[in-house]
Design a protein around this motif. Structure first.
Motif, short mmCIF file in Angstrom:
data_model
loop_
_atom_site.label_atom_id
_atom_site.label_comp_id
_atom_site.label_asym_id
_atom_site.label_seq_id
_atom_site.Cartn_x
_atom_site.Cartn_y
_atom_site.Cartn_z
N ASP A 93 0.83 -1.21 0.00
CA ASP A 93 0.00 0.00 0.00
C ASP A 93 0.86 1.25 0.00
OD1 ASP A 93 -2.76 0.94 0.10
OD2 ASP A 93 -2.30 1.69 2.10
N GLU A 94 1.86 1.29 0.85
CA GLU A 94 2.69 2.48 1.00
C GLU A 94 3.65 2.70 -0.16
OE1 GLU A 94 4.58 1.90 4.76
OE2 GLU A 94 2.84 2.60 5.92
N ARG A 95 4.06 1.61 -0.81
CA ARG A 95 5.04 1.72 -1.89
C ARG A 95 4.39 1.85 -3.26
NH1 ARG A 95 7.36 2.17 2.32
NH2 ARG A 95 9.42 1.33 2.88
N GLY A 96 3.07 1.97 -3.29
CA GLY A 96 2.39 2.30 -4.54
C GLY A 96 2.02 1.14 -5.44
N LEU A 97 2.04 -0.09 -4.92
CA LEU A 97 1.57 -1.20 -5.74
C LEU A 97 0.06 -1.11 -5.92
CD1 LEU A 97 3.77 -4.14 -4.41
CD2 LEU A 97 3.97 -2.94 -6.59
N ASP A 98 -0.43 -1.66 -7.02
CA ASP A 98 -1.83 -1.52 -7.37
C ASP A 98 -2.71 -2.62 -6.78
OD1 ASP A 98 -1.52 0.69 -9.48
OD2 ASP A 98 -0.13 -0.83 -10.21
N LEU A 99 -2.14 -3.82 -6.66
CA LEU A 99 -2.95 -4.99 -6.33
C LEU A 99 -2.26 -5.87 -5.30
CD1 LEU A 99 -3.86 -5.80 -10.01
CD2 LEU A 99 -5.59 -5.36 -8.25
N LEU A 100 -3.07 -6.58 -4.52
CA LEU A 100 -2.58 -7.61 -3.62
C LEU A 100 -3.47 -8.83 -3.79
CD1 LEU A 100 -1.28 -7.29 -0.02
CD2 LEU A 100 -2.92 -9.09 -0.59
N GLY A 101 -2.87 -9.94 -4.22
CA GLY A 101 -3.61 -11.17 -4.43
C GLY A 101 -3.32 -12.18 -3.34
N VAL A 102 -4.35 -12.94 -2.95
CA VAL A 102 -4.22 -13.95 -1.90
C VAL A 102 -4.73 -15.29 -2.42
CG1 VAL A 102 -5.12 -14.68 0.35
CG2 VAL A 102 -4.42 -12.31 0.01
N GLN A 103 -3.93 -16.33 -2.22
CA GLN A 103 -4.35 -17.68 -2.61
C GLN A 103 -5.61 -18.09 -1.84
OE1 GLN A 103 -0.99 -20.59 -2.50
NE2 GLN A 103 0.16 -18.81 -1.74
N ASP A 104 -6.45 -18.88 -2.47
CA ASP A 104 -7.65 -19.38 -1.81
C ASP A 104 -7.61 -20.91 -1.84
OD1 ASP A 104 -10.16 -19.45 -0.58
OD2 ASP A 104 -11.19 -19.56 -2.51
N HIS A 105 -7.11 -21.49 -0.76
CA HIS A 105 -7.06 -22.95 -0.61
C HIS A 105 -7.66 -23.28 0.76
CE1 HIS A 105 -4.67 -23.49 -4.21
NE2 HIS A 105 -3.81 -22.59 -3.78
N PRO A 106 -8.99 -23.31 0.87
CA PRO A 106 -9.62 -23.51 2.18
C PRO A 106 -9.24 -24.82 2.86
CG PRO A 106 -11.22 -22.74 0.56
CD PRO A 106 -9.98 -23.08 -0.20
N TYR A 107 -8.86 -25.82 2.09
CA TYR A 107 -8.51 -27.14 2.63
C TYR A 107 -7.07 -27.19 3.14
CZ TYR A 107 -7.57 -26.58 -2.27
OH TYR A 107 -7.22 -26.04 -3.47
N GLN A 108 -6.30 -26.13 2.94
CA GLN A 108 -4.92 -26.10 3.39
C GLN A 108 -4.89 -25.63 4.85
OE1 GLN A 108 -1.77 -26.52 4.32
NE2 GLN A 108 -1.21 -26.50 2.13
N ARG A 109 -4.54 -26.52 5.76
CA ARG A 109 -4.67 -26.21 7.19
C ARG A 109 -3.77 -25.06 7.63
NH1 ARG A 109 -0.86 -28.03 10.71
NH2 ARG A 109 0.82 -29.35 9.91
N ARG A 110 -2.67 -24.81 6.93
CA ARG A 110 -1.76 -23.73 7.31
C ARG A 110 -2.23 -22.35 6.86
NH1 ARG A 110 2.55 -23.16 4.99
NH2 ARG A 110 2.20 -24.43 3.14
N TYR A 111 -3.27 -22.32 6.00
CA TYR A 111 -3.66 -21.05 5.40
C TYR A 111 -4.88 -20.43 6.07
CZ TYR A 111 -0.49 -21.67 1.41
OH TYR A 111 0.62 -21.80 0.61
N LEU A 112 -4.84 -19.13 6.19
CA LEU A 112 -6.00 -18.37 6.65
C LEU A 112 -7.09 -18.39 5.58
CD1 LEU A 112 -3.98 -15.29 7.91
CD2 LEU A 112 -5.17 -16.91 9.39
N ASP A 113 -8.32 -18.19 6.00
CA ASP A 113 -9.42 -18.03 5.04
C ASP A 113 -9.18 -16.78 4.21
OD1 ASP A 113 -12.24 -18.37 4.00
OD2 ASP A 113 -12.35 -16.39 4.93
N ALA A 114 -9.27 -16.94 2.91
CA ALA A 114 -8.92 -15.84 2.00
C ALA A 114 -9.80 -14.62 2.21
CB ALA A 114 -9.00 -16.32 0.55
N TRP A 115 -11.11 -14.81 2.35
CA TRP A 115 -11.99 -13.65 2.44
C TRP A 115 -11.84 -12.91 3.76
CZ3 TRP A 115 -13.88 -10.89 -1.23
CH2 TRP A 115 -14.04 -11.48 -2.49
N SER A 116 -11.63 -13.65 4.85
CA SER A 116 -11.37 -12.98 6.13
C SER A 116 -10.10 -12.15 6.04
CB SER A 116 -11.24 -14.02 7.24
OG SER A 116 -12.41 -14.80 7.36
N LEU A 117 -9.08 -12.72 5.39
CA LEU A 117 -7.81 -12.01 5.25
C LEU A 117 -7.95 -10.79 4.35
CD1 LEU A 117 -4.79 -11.71 5.62
CD2 LEU A 117 -4.47 -13.44 3.83
#
Length: 298
Positions: free
Chosen positions: A33-57
């Protein structure tokens, strides 16, 4: 090679939703955000136990940033009912001031999807479901009083859509097969391949399928955004494609725009390296913009 579609260039970061690295992950969002990038993408793998829920994140990131746009890269359709997915995206778009895009995929890792209660689909079924989902999502974003969509996998039966998003959300597809590339050309706003699956030499044939379908549907191919998830490392010495010094990155990304038709680059780095992300944002992205602008002006 396909050439340049002439679209505006955008740059972003591919963040790993690691539940054990929450503070680093939120720092990545702040840096983007601060360095002027346009987009931030997050993987969505709900079955991956190490990963946070994409929409909450994504919602948390949107609340902690001011300008960067966020999107699932890409949403797992078999575990995301499309009418509810459309409502979630529209809601977050309103809450964030129009900073949400939506990328969806037909599904992968079918054993894991089935283990979580999702459907196991054949390639044909997955393609049909994604096509139906596009119609459902478009209908749910409309201002119609009520909408109906017929479908085998997804349907709407007189539901009242809404809310309407704060801005026209881009509906992007993370697809590779000919059937869905053609559907993308007919009905979607963007394409999201990854360099790890689709190296540059494969891009031209896929662009051609998208463009042919777009023209047949009366659409201008240049309307379709071409987003490339890129994975590499900014290093002192060159070790191959997107593995080398800043100048090499600038040259290769410029070539990807002018010769290979891509216009948006989402950078994934090992361990979400903040120094690499900062260099990408502050040095590489501006230099690519300048190089492409110079070439387009000639």
């Amino acid at each position: 090679m396909v050439g340049d579609y002439g679209r505006k260039l955008e740059f972003g970061v591919f963040a790993t939703p690691d539940a054990e690295q929450v503070e680093r992950l939120l720092r990545v969002a702040t840096v983007a955000d601060e360095r002027g990038l346009d987009l931030l993408g997050v993987q969505d793998h709900p079955y991956q136990r190490r990963y946070l829920d994409a929409w909450s994140l994504l919602a948390t990131i949107a609340a902690r940033t001011a300008r960067v746009r966020v999107f699932p890269d890409v949403a797992s359709l078999p575990l995301r009912q499309p009418a509810v997915l459309a409502k979630a995206a529209a809601s977050l778009d309103l809450l964030s001031g129009g900073r949400v895009e939506l990328a969806i995929g037909a599904g992968a890792f079918w054993d894991a999807i089935e283990a979580m209660g999702g459907p196991r689909r054949t390639p044909r079924e997955a393609a049909q479901a994604l096509t139906e989902a596009i119609a459902v999502i478009r209908a749910m974003w409309s201002e119609e009083r009520s909408v109906r969509v017929a479908g085998t996998h997804y349907a709407l039966s007189g539901v009242r859509p809404g809310p309407v998003p704060a801005h026209p959300i881009g509906l992007w597809l993370g697809v590779l097969g000919p059937r869905l590339l053609a559907e993308l050309g007919r009905s979607a706003d963007g394409w999201v391949p990854s360099s790890s699956y689709v190296p540059p030499e494969r891009l031209a044939d896929m662009h051609a399928r998208i463009d042919e379908a777009a023209l047949a549907a009366g659409r201008e191919p240049a309307r379709i955004k071409r987003i490339y998830n890129i994975f590499g490392s900014i290093t002192a010495q060159s070790h191959g494609f997107l593995q080398g010094p800043t100048r090499q990155w600038v040259d290769q990304l410029t070539e990807l725009v002018l010769e290979y038709g891509m216009d948006t680059f989402i950078f994934g780095t090992e361990g979400d390296d903040l120094n690499q992300i900062t260099t990408f944002a502050e040095e590489i992205a501006p230099a690519v913009r300048e190089a492409v602008a110079d070439e387009r002006a000639d």
